[in-house]
Design a protein around this motif. Structure first.
Motif, PDB file in Angstrom:
ATOM      1  N   LEU A 171     135.396 -49.355  37.357  1.00  0.00           N
ATOM      2  CA  LEU A 171     135.347 -49.098  35.918  1.00  0.00           C
ATOM      3  C   LEU A 171     137.158 -49.010  35.516  1.00  0.00           C
ATOM      4  N   LEU A 172     137.938 -48.511  36.363  1.00  0.00           N
ATOM      5  CA  LEU A 172     139.255 -48.478  35.882  1.00  0.00           C
ATOM      6  C   LEU A 172     139.688 -49.829  35.836  1.00  0.00           C
ATOM      7  N   GLY A 173     139.543 -50.552  36.717  1.00  0.00           N
ATOM      8  CA  GLY A 173     139.742 -52.048  36.639  1.00  0.00           C
ATOM      9  C   GLY A 173     139.412 -52.623  35.231  1.00  0.00           C
ATOM     10  N   GLN A 174     138.011 -52.475  35.148  1.00  0.00           N
ATOM     11  CA  GLN A 174     137.509 -52.844  33.760  1.00  0.00           C
ATOM     12  C   GLN A 174     138.102 -52.468  32.490  1.00  0.00           C
ATOM     13  N   CYS A 175     138.735 -51.378  32.548  1.00  0.00           N
ATOM     14  CA  CYS A 175     139.411 -50.549  31.433  1.00  0.00           C
ATOM     15  C   CYS A 175     140.626 -51.242  31.208  1.00  0.00           C
ATOM     16  N   TYR A 176     141.224 -51.446  32.170  1.00  0.00           N
ATOM     17  CA  TYR A 176     142.570 -52.055  32.375  1.00  0.00           C
ATOM     18  C   TYR A 176     142.445 -53.308  31.927  1.00  0.00           C
ATOM     19  N   CYS A 181     146.053 -55.286  30.760  1.00  0.00           N
ATOM     20  CA  CYS A 181     147.027 -54.525  31.859  1.00  0.00           C
ATOM     21  C   CYS A 181     146.455 -55.353  33.083  1.00  0.00           C
ATOM     22  N   THR A 182     146.699 -56.908  33.331  1.00  0.00           N
ATOM     23  CA  THR A 182     146.550 -57.794  34.474  1.00  0.00           C
ATOM     24  C   THR A 182     146.802 -57.114  35.693  1.00  0.00           C
ATOM     25  N   ASP A 183     147.898 -56.752  35.885  1.00  0.00           N
ATOM     26  CA  ASP A 183     148.199 -56.294  37.143  1.00  0.00           C
ATOM     27  C   ASP A 183     147.650 -55.008  37.568  1.00  0.00           C
ATOM     28  N   ASP A 184     147.586 -53.986  36.615  1.00  0.00           N
ATOM     29  CA  ASP A 184     146.952 -53.016  36.788  1.00  0.00           C
ATOM     30  C   ASP A 184     145.368 -53.043  37.193  1.00  0.00           C
ATOM     31  N   ALA A 185     144.864 -53.957  36.357  1.00  0.00           N
ATOM     32  CA  ALA A 185     143.459 -54.263  36.740  1.00  0.00           C
ATOM     33  C   ALA A 185     143.099 -55.020  38.040  1.00  0.00           C
ATOM     34  N   LYS A 186     143.851 -55.912  38.444  1.00  0.00           N
ATOM     35  CA  LYS A 186     144.007 -56.670  39.763  1.00  0.00           C
ATOM     36  C   LYS A 186     143.904 -55.470  40.854  1.00  0.00           C
ATOM     37  N   TRP A 187     145.089 -54.485  40.773  1.00  0.00           N
ATOM     38  CA  TRP A 187     145.053 -53.644  41.804  1.00  0.00           C
ATOM     39  C   TRP A 187     143.705 -52.620  41.754  1.00  0.00           C
ATOM     40  N   ALA A 188     143.230 -52.260  40.648  1.00  0.00           N
ATOM     41  CA  ALA A 188     141.843 -51.346  40.688  1.00  0.00           C
ATOM     42  C   ALA A 188     140.700 -52.244  41.336  1.00  0.00           C
ATOM     43  N   PHE A 189     140.717 -53.364  40.820  1.00  0.00           N
ATOM     44  CA  PHE A 189     139.425 -54.317  41.386  1.00  0.00           C
ATOM     45  C   PHE A 189     139.670 -54.388  42.986  1.00  0.00           C
ATOM     46  N   GLU A 190     141.003 -54.490  43.285  1.00  0.00           N
ATOM     47  CA  GLU A 190     141.059 -54.730  44.879  1.00  0.00           C
ATOM     48  C   GLU A 190     140.858 -53.574  45.622  1.00  0.00           C
ATOM     49  N   GLU A 196     134.274 -51.072  48.810  1.00  0.00           N
ATOM     50  CA  GLU A 196     132.969 -51.787  49.010  1.00  0.00           C
ATOM     51  C   GLU A 196     132.918 -53.156  48.810  1.00  0.00           C
ATOM     52  N   PRO A 197     133.251 -53.939  49.975  1.00  0.00           N
ATOM     53  CA  PRO A 197     133.434 -55.211  49.768  1.00  0.00           C
ATOM     54  C   PRO A 197     132.686 -56.207  49.187  1.00  0.00           C
ATOM     55  N   THR A 198     131.356 -55.681  49.206  1.00  0.00           N
ATOM     56  CA  THR A 198     130.259 -56.749  48.456  1.00  0.00           C
ATOM     57  C   THR A 198     130.074 -56.145  47.100  1.00  0.00           C
ATOM     58  N   LEU A 199     130.912 -55.493  46.395  1.00  0.00           N
ATOM     59  CA  LEU A 199     130.760 -54.941  44.993  1.00  0.00           C
ATOM     60  C   LEU A 199     130.812 -56.315  44.066  1.00  0.00           C
ATOM     61  N   LYS A 200     129.933 -56.681  43.504  1.00  0.00           N
ATOM     62  CA  LYS A 200     129.975 -58.003  42.856  1.00  0.00           C
ATOM     63  C   LYS A 200     130.565 -58.039  41.669  1.00  0.00           C
ATOM     64  N   GLU A 201     130.594 -56.830  40.856  1.00  0.00           N
ATOM     65  CA  GLU A 201     131.183 -56.629  39.608  1.00  0.00           C
ATOM     66  C   GLU A 201     132.914 -56.748  39.910  1.00  0.00           C
ATOM     67  N   ALA A 202     133.378 -56.247  41.149  1.00  0.00           N
ATOM     68  CA  ALA A 202     134.702 -56.204  41.106  1.00  0.00           C
ATOM     69  C   ALA A 202     135.037 -57.677  41.453  1.00  0.00           C
ATOM     70  N   HIS A 203     134.222 -58.364  42.160  1.00  0.00           N
ATOM     71  CA  HIS A 203     134.711 -59.742  42.542  1.00  0.00           C
ATOM     72  C   HIS A 203     134.883 -60.504  41.219  1.00  0.00           C
ATOM     73  N   ALA A 204     133.684 -60.339  40.385  1.00  0.00           N
ATOM     74  CA  ALA A 204     133.824 -60.979  39.005  1.00  0.00           C
ATOM     75  C   ALA A 204     134.812 -60.594  38.265  1.00  0.00           C
ATOM     76  N   ARG A 208     137.751 -63.145  36.434  1.00  0.00           N
ATOM     77  CA  ARG A 208     137.989 -63.417  35.157  1.00  0.00           C
ATOM     78  C   ARG A 208     139.413 -63.175  34.986  1.00  0.00           C
ATOM     79  N   LEU A 209     140.282 -62.525  35.782  1.00  0.00           N
ATOM     80  CA  LEU A 209     141.474 -62.080  35.795  1.00  0.00           C
ATOM     81  C   LEU A 209     142.198 -63.557  36.012  1.00  0.00           C
ATOM     82  N   PHE A 210     142.003 -64.232  36.809  1.00  0.00           N
ATOM     83  CA  PHE A 210     142.532 -65.512  37.509  1.00  0.00           C
ATOM     84  C   PHE A 210     141.740 -66.893  36.999  1.00  0.00           C
ATOM     85  N   ALA A 211     140.857 -66.821  35.986  1.00  0.00           N
ATOM     86  CA  ALA A 211     140.243 -67.939  35.459  1.00  0.00           C
ATOM     87  C   ALA A 211     141.192 -68.910  34.871  1.00  0.00           C
TER      88      ALA A 211
END
Length: 211
Positions: A171-176, A181-190, A196-204, A208-211
């Motif tokens: 959720l922090l990544g989604q808020c960033y 705040c792309t760099d912060d969002a990337k950090w939070a998603f990673e 949780e390596p299988t977390l689909k929402e984080a992969h998604a 989106r950040l690098f589409a």
């Protein structure tokens, strides 16, 4: 000597009963709600009863039944709070039940009370982190743009207190991401994916950040 022995035995039996009740709470989230304070037995009884109503509400297939059971949970939480006004666990229980009822603004107020300075001191770091995550979810759900900064503050504290909580990092990544705040969002998603390596929402989110 015998009187003291019987008193100690009674305390032991009571303590074992409370321990058993805690261990048999119907939902994992409420089995973790153990504050540093020691509420009275009657307040604790209402809390346990409310948690059981909430579990049934979450399991109910029909919306009217879920709302009715959640209302009972709120009533039990209020009874617990009448006896122990600063017990944060009862406020969190009330907030969860109000969320089931669709009363998100009221749920947010209940979480504000649970996280207020007098009450929050009674929460463990993990429980406080979980409550901050839930408050952030409500803030974003109620008004994304206006409350996004408050949600980020809550989530930053949540991941500090619970560094293994993938949902908080997500959720922090989604808020960033919403803030641009792309760099912060990337950090939070990673970080979410490290936990949780299988977390689909984080992969998604990374997609989106690098589409």
């Amino acid at each position: 000597m015998e009187t003291n022995l019987f008193i100690q035995l009674g305390i032991l039996i009571f303590s074992l009963g409370i321990f058993y009740a805690l261990q048999t709470l119907p939902k994992k989230a409420f089995s973790k709600l153990r504050s540093k304070a020691r509420p009275g037995a009657q307040a604790h009884h209402h809390f346990i009863k409310g948690a059981q109503f909430l579990s049934k509400a979450r399991s109910a297939r029909a919306k009217p039944a879920a709302v009715s059971l959640a209302k009972f949970a709120v009533d039990e939480a209020d009874k617990a709070l009448a006896l122990e006004p600063r017990d944060p666990a009862a406020y969190i229980l009330k907030a969860m039940a109000q969320t089931v009822m669709g009363h998100r603004a009221a749920a947010l107020k209940s979480l504000d009370a649970a996280l207020s300075p007098p009450a929050a001191k009674m929460l463990s770091d993990r429980d406080k982190g979980d409550a901050l995550l839930k408050r952030a979810e409500l803030q974003v759900g109620l008004n994304r743009r206006r409350r996004i900064d408050s949600a980020v503050e809550d989530l930053a504290e949540s991941v500090r207190l619970s560094p293994d909580n993938s949902k908080a990092f997500l959720l922090l990544g989604q808020c960033y991401e919403m803030k641009g705040c792309t760099d912060d969002a990337k950090w939070a998603f990673e970080r979410a994916l490290e936990i949780e390596p299988t977390l689909k929402e984080a992969h998604a989110g990374l997609g989106r950040l690098f589409a």
